[in-house]
Write a protein that holds these residues in place. Structure first.
Motif, PDB file in Angstrom:
ATOM      1  N   GLY A 143       6.277 -17.306  60.845  1.00 40.22           N
ATOM      2  CA  GLY A 143       4.892 -16.871  60.889  1.00 40.22           C
ATOM      3  C   GLY A 143       3.849 -17.918  60.580  1.00 40.22           C
ATOM      4  O   GLY A 143       4.118 -19.119  60.554  1.00 40.22           O
ATOM      5  N   LEU A 144       2.640 -17.424  60.328  1.00 38.67           N
ATOM      6  CA  LEU A 144       1.439 -18.240  60.298  1.00 38.67           C
ATOM      7  C   LEU A 144       1.175 -18.897  58.946  1.00 38.67           C
ATOM      8  O   LEU A 144       1.302 -18.269  57.899  1.00 38.67           O
ATOM      9  CB  LEU A 144       0.230 -17.379  60.682  1.00 38.67           C
ATOM     10  N   LEU A 145       0.800 -20.173  59.009  1.00 41.62           N
ATOM     11  CA  LEU A 145       0.417 -20.950  57.834  1.00 41.62           C
ATOM     12  C   LEU A 145      -0.850 -21.734  58.143  1.00 41.62           C
ATOM     13  O   LEU A 145      -1.021 -22.232  59.258  1.00 41.62           O
ATOM     14  CB  LEU A 145       1.514 -21.953  57.469  1.00 41.62           C
ATOM     15  N   MET A 146      -1.732 -21.856  57.140  1.00 40.08           N
ATOM     16  CA  MET A 146      -2.893 -22.741  57.288  1.00 40.08           C
ATOM     17  C   MET A 146      -2.597 -24.044  56.567  1.00 40.08           C
ATOM     18  O   MET A 146      -2.029 -24.045  55.479  1.00 40.08           O
ATOM     19  CB  MET A 146      -4.158 -22.083  56.750  1.00 40.08           C
ATOM     20  N   VAL A 147      -2.964 -25.149  57.175  1.00 45.71           N
ATOM     21  CA  VAL A 147      -2.698 -26.487  56.644  1.00 45.71           C
ATOM     22  C   VAL A 147      -4.017 -27.254  56.592  1.00 45.71           C
ATOM     23  O   VAL A 147      -4.776 -27.261  57.570  1.00 45.71           O
ATOM     24  CB  VAL A 147      -1.678 -27.234  57.533  1.00 45.71           C
ATOM     25  N   ALA A 148      -4.296 -27.880  55.449  1.00 47.86           N
ATOM     26  CA  ALA A 148      -5.556 -28.602  55.270  1.00 47.86           C
ATOM     27  C   ALA A 148      -5.428 -30.051  55.727  1.00 47.86           C
ATOM     28  O   ALA A 148      -4.443 -30.715  55.415  1.00 47.86           O
ATOM     29  CB  ALA A 148      -5.981 -28.551  53.807  1.00 47.86           C
ATOM     30  N   LYS A 149      -6.450 -30.541  56.424  1.00 48.66           N
ATOM     31  CA  LYS A 149      -6.426 -31.919  56.926  1.00 48.66           C
ATOM     32  C   LYS A 149      -7.207 -32.886  56.046  1.00 48.66           C
ATOM     33  O   LYS A 149      -7.212 -34.092  56.306  1.00 48.66           O
ATOM     34  CB  LYS A 149      -6.948 -31.961  58.368  1.00 48.66           C
ATOM     35  N   ASN A 150      -7.882 -32.382  55.017  1.00 49.29           N
ATOM     36  CA  ASN A 150      -8.551 -33.256  54.055  1.00 49.29           C
ATOM     37  C   ASN A 150      -8.652 -32.523  52.720  1.00 49.29           C
ATOM     38  O   ASN A 150      -8.436 -31.310  52.637  1.00 49.29           O
ATOM     39  CB  ASN A 150      -9.936 -33.697  54.555  1.00 49.29           C
TER      40      ASN A 150
END
Length: 302
Positions: A143-150
């Motif tokens: 399923g869905l995950l949010m990943v931070a780019k900074n």
């Protein structure tokens, strides 16, 4: 090498030494402690002891923990199912069987290895082993995950998790037929004293845990449910559904011995909603359950 020292209290008298030591730090597993005992990294009153030694009140236990071997993250060209991406955040659909970040025993093939190949700009708040990782799901949960780019995006997304403003809905197949249409499980979760690799509902050294659920479909011996997380504790849905008597199908850790053989729990992170860390706009994403779960449902319907 870091040395930890503990004194044995009256209520711990005659505990096995490996049980005593694992109770001092939730990150230490019994198998790891037994290795330290074998390698003489554990001393009782300055002396070596056998692995079956039972501690006595007043004993002074010293544990010399070796420094961890550094892991090098290798960027790997692993396909990613990306639902959204901009300069601040990526939303990915993690497949079943993929570990989120590297650890001993899982140095390659993880979501982080794939992300490192896909983009070089990930936040560093969680260190070199977990770049960009704001929240996790288990290896066999898809399923869905949010990943931070900074780092700024990471802090704002993590704040939303702390303030319980994100939307995280999971689809699960559980053993048993739930008669009521919906409910809330409000039960604290902590480390299981008898099995340090597992979590359990407990009042001791536990954290608040709240799961809302509603029934989507009933079968002869199973129920399809939607679970919405208010908090995000380790194994929360798996532990909570077992606690109320409806363990997840296929779950090797918390389910019954006789269960559906699908190489892991029937659990999918289906809906993820959050405010964009830069614009503040609410964004919500949905992903369908994986084929292995769909096949189980088709069999149950027949």
């Amino acid at each position: 090498m870091t040395v930890f020292t503990f004194a044995v209290e009256e209520e711990q008298h005659l505990e096995r030494i490996d049980t005593f030591i694992t109770a001092q730090n939730e990150e230490w597993s019994r198998s790891q402690v037994q290795i330290w005992l074998k390698e003489d990294f554990v001393l009782v009153n300055g002396e070596k002891v056998k692995r079956n030694y039972k501690v006595k009140q007043g004993d002074e236990i010293s544990v010399s923990v070796p420094d961890p071997k550094p892991l090098e993250i290798i960027a790997e060209n692993i396909p990613l199912e990306i639902y959204y991406e901009d300069s601040d955040v990526i939303v990915v659909n993690k497949p079943r069987g993929m570990v989120v970040h590297p650890a001993l025993g899982h140095e390659t093939g993880t979501l982080v290895n794939a992300l490192m190949y896909h983009c070089k700009d990930l936040s560093g708040i969680n260190g070199i082993l977990r770049p960009g990782i704001v929240h996790r799901i288990d290896k066999d949960t898809s399923g869905l995950l949010m990943v931070a780019k900074n780092d700024v995006a990471h802090e704002k997304l993590a704040e939303q998790l702390r303030e319980k403003t994100t939307v995280r809905k999971y689809i699960a197949i559980v053993h048993g037929v739930i008669q009521h249409e919906e409910g809330t499980i409000d039960a604290p979760i902590g480390r299981d004293k008898s099995d340090r690799q597992s979590m359990t509902v407990t009042e001791e050294n536990a954290k608040e845990a709240v799961t809302h659920f509603k029934v989507l479909e009933r079968f002869e011996e199973f129920t399809l449910v939607e679970c919405q997380l208010e908090t995000g504790r380790t194994h929360q849905i798996r532990v909570h559904m077992k606690y109320i008597g409806f363990p997840l199908a296929g779950d090797p850790k918390y389910g019954p011995r006789k269960t559906i053989d699908i190489d892991g729990q029937a659990l999918h992170a289906a809906v993820l909603g959050f405010k964009h860390p830069r614009t503040g706009e609410y964004m919500e994403f949905s992903s369908p359950i994986p084929k292995v779960m769909e096949d189980v449902l088709e069999n149950l319907r027949r």
